[in-house]
Design a protein around this motif. Sequence first.
Motif, PDB file in Angstrom:
ATOM      1  N   ARG A  30      25.796  -4.259 -16.345  1.00 33.02           N
ATOM      2  CA  ARG A  30      25.235  -4.509 -17.670  1.00 33.02           C
ATOM      3  C   ARG A  30      23.723  -4.684 -17.573  1.00 33.02           C
ATOM      4  O   ARG A  30      22.972  -4.199 -18.412  1.00 33.02           O
ATOM      5  N   ASP A  33      22.139  -1.303 -17.331  1.00 30.16           N
ATOM      6  CA  ASP A  33      22.149  -0.634 -18.636  1.00 30.16           C
ATOM      7  C   ASP A  33      21.051  -1.181 -19.541  1.00 30.16           C
ATOM      8  O   ASP A  33      20.330  -0.423 -20.192  1.00 30.16           O
ATOM      9  N   GLN A  36      17.492  -0.250 -18.260  1.00 30.72           N
ATOM     10  CA  GLN A  36      17.215   1.155 -18.544  1.00 30.72           C
ATOM     11  C   GLN A  36      16.962   1.374 -20.024  1.00 30.72           C
ATOM     12  O   GLN A  36      16.046   2.112 -20.411  1.00 30.72           O
ATOM     13  N   ASP A  37      17.738   0.713 -20.858  1.00 32.49           N
ATOM     14  CA  ASP A  37      17.554   0.829 -22.302  1.00 32.49           C
ATOM     15  C   ASP A  37      16.184   0.288 -22.718  1.00 32.49           C
ATOM     16  O   ASP A  37      15.516   0.874 -23.573  1.00 32.49           O
TER      17      ASP A  37
END
Length: 163
Positions: A30, A33, A36-37
């Motif tokens: 998580r 993620d 990166q977001d």
Amino acid sequence: MASVEFQWLFATEYPAVLRTVWLVLRDRARAEDIAQDAFEQLLLHWEKVRNYDSPETWVRRVALRRAAQWVRREHRLTPRLRLAAQPEIAGEPELPDPGLLAAVRDLPMRQRAAVVLFYFEDRPMTEIAQILDCSPATGWVHLHRAGRRLAEQLGEEMVSDVT
């Protein structure tokens, strides 16, 4: 194509942003993620953010906001389960006492972020306040309240090294 300036910022800051989010969430996948977001959002807004005094603070703020959204969503959708011990994953940083980390994870999100940024990442309160989008005085309040809660949870006397 990303500018050289953005690529340099990504290369130098991504590991630190990932570590911040991982320490807050304790969920490697998580955290990846979310980090990166956050950098994807930075790239989308690069022409504006590149002119800020501290684009790395902006991307950290975005990452912590996304982490907070995820925590709120998870608490709404799933019952809280606590594992006695989480398995070690290769490449994760050395951690302090697991009991301390579990106690930090039980803190409200802004207090948790303040603890991670101040104690684990050794960031100054002015930077923490920028990341949390609050005044330095409010950042100190988050840190002080977190210290009180941690002392209560861990059954220790609170030592005020936060001024």
